[in-house]
Design an enzyme around this catalytic site. Structure first.
Site, PDB file in Angstrom:
ATOM      1  N   THR A   1      47.042  -2.749  -8.690  1.00 55.72           N
ATOM      2  CA  THR A   1      48.410  -2.421  -7.646  1.00 55.72           C
ATOM      3  C   THR A   1      48.273  -1.136  -8.251  1.00 55.72           C
ATOM      4  OG1 THR A   1      48.971  -4.752  -7.437  1.00 55.72           O
ATOM      5  CG2 THR A   1      50.303  -2.662  -6.532  1.00 55.72           C
TER       6      THR A   1
ATOM      7  N   ASP B   1      44.690 -10.547 -15.431  1.00 57.68           N
ATOM      8  CA  ASP B   1      43.496  -9.691 -15.691  1.00 57.68           C
ATOM      9  C   ASP B   1      43.177  -9.216 -16.839  1.00 57.68           C
ATOM     10  OD1 ASP B   1      40.427  -9.710 -15.092  1.00 57.68           O
ATOM     11  OD2 ASP B   1      40.277  -8.104 -13.961  1.00 57.68           O
TER      12      ASP B   1
END
Length: 340
Positions: free
Chosen positions: A163, A285
């Site tokens: 993001t 992640d």
């Protein structure tokens, strides 16, 4: 329907959105690209000018043209995007939109809660305004780095980002010289079509060759390879050269492409001769893959909280103790060049 969200207003075109935002001062605006009177791309700079901290979430068509325009929107200041569903029924479309929104809103809500707590003179438990669980100024880190320098000369640069990534990458990639002596691998969490648009948009502002990675490509210095959306990317070792393999393996950490998937392959091929960078994004992640690289003595960098759109992936890596240096977005390129 989200329990932590209150919808304070709607608008049927971009001009109306700008006007109502001045009155309602929302934390988050969802913005269509195609609207009458004023489109989403025109509305973004006006919204950000009056409300620089406002989060803007684009709603984009899953087409090549839609992806290219979305890249412009992200580089202009939009935080992220969701894709318009192509389901045959209204119920299926609503479910698809809800799933996409829920994934993004977790990070957005967390960011605004932290901001509100900090403005109130408090700090949310476990999160600091200047996080530094690992500091390169500490004697222990410097001692460790001095021991591994001889065996950790980077042969490849790897970046994991989510993001806020497209806008952040425009602050990093153009600062890397065209004669860069290493290949760069990027995992940006994105669906298909959009990663090619990202490669195209970065190519226009960089002296490096920037590609959406393809199966079987040979890794070459001075080239940037972006993992294709909806696929996994890894590197394998061959006698003459190392090459990229694109697979349809399952998602990891709900991500496809996954940073962990790439980092794990690099730990197998390069051991500690990797410079890995974790940048803005929600979730965790890349932490497991960075831990594997760190065990081999790889150099690791994380983006700091203040310059992140969402301080999720870097925060988790920092908390895990696998980060050598925490730097602002504006300094990441310089830090990369100083580490190779």
């Amino acid at each position: 329907e989200h329990p932590d969200i209150e919808v304070v207003g709607t608008a049927s075109n971009g001009q109306m959105a700008v006007d109502r935002a001045k009155q309602l001062k929302p934390d988050l605006v969802t913005l269509d690209l195609e609207m009458p009177v004023m489109d989403g791309l025109e509305a973004i700079p006006l919204l950000k000018k009056d409300h620089p901290e406002m989060a803007i979430l684009m709603v984009s068509a899953l087409t090549t043209a839609g992806a290219q325009t979305t890249m412009k929107a992200l580089q202009a200041g939009a935080m992220d995007f969701i894709t318009k569903p192509d389901s045959s029924s209204m119920a299926a479309s609503q479910l698809e939109i809800k799933q996409q929104l829920n994934s993004i809103l977790r990070g957005v809500i967390s960011k605004f809660k932290i901001r509100a707590a900090l403005k109130g003179g408090h700090q949310q438990s476990g999160i600091k305004t200047s996080p530094a669980p690992v500091s390169t100024s500490s004697d222990s880190v410097m001692a460790r780095m001095s021991k591994i320098t001889a065996q950790t000369r980077p042969e490849v640069i790897a970046i994991g980002i989510s993001t806020g990534g497209p806008q952040a990458l425009t602050k990093v990639i153009p600062k890397l010289p065209g004669n860069l002596k290493l290949p760069v691998l990027i995992v940006q969490h994105m669906p298909p079509v959009f990663t090619q648009a990202l490669a195209d948009s970065l190519s226009k502002i960089s002296s490096l060759t920037i590609l959406e990675a393809a199966d079987g490509q040979r890794l070459e210095k001075g080239k940037v390879y972006i993992a294709p959306g909806g696929k996994q990317m890894k590197v394998v070792k061959e006698i003459a050269h190392n090459k990229i393999i694109i697979t349809d393996d399952p998602p990891e950490n709900h991500c496809k492409p996954s940073v962990d998937y790439l980092f794990r392959s690099l730990s197998n091929v390069y051991k500690g001769n990797v410079l890995s960078v974790i940048m803005t994004g929600m979730g965790n992640d890349g932490v497991t893959g960075m831990r594997l690289l760190k065990r081999h003595g790889a150099k690791t960098i994380a983006q700091d909280q203040q310059s992140c759109t969402v301080f999720g992936m870097p925060m988790e890596a920092i908390k895990a103790g696998v980060v050598d240096k925490i730097v602002s977005l504006d300094d990441i390129a310089q830090e990369i060049l100083g580490s190779i």
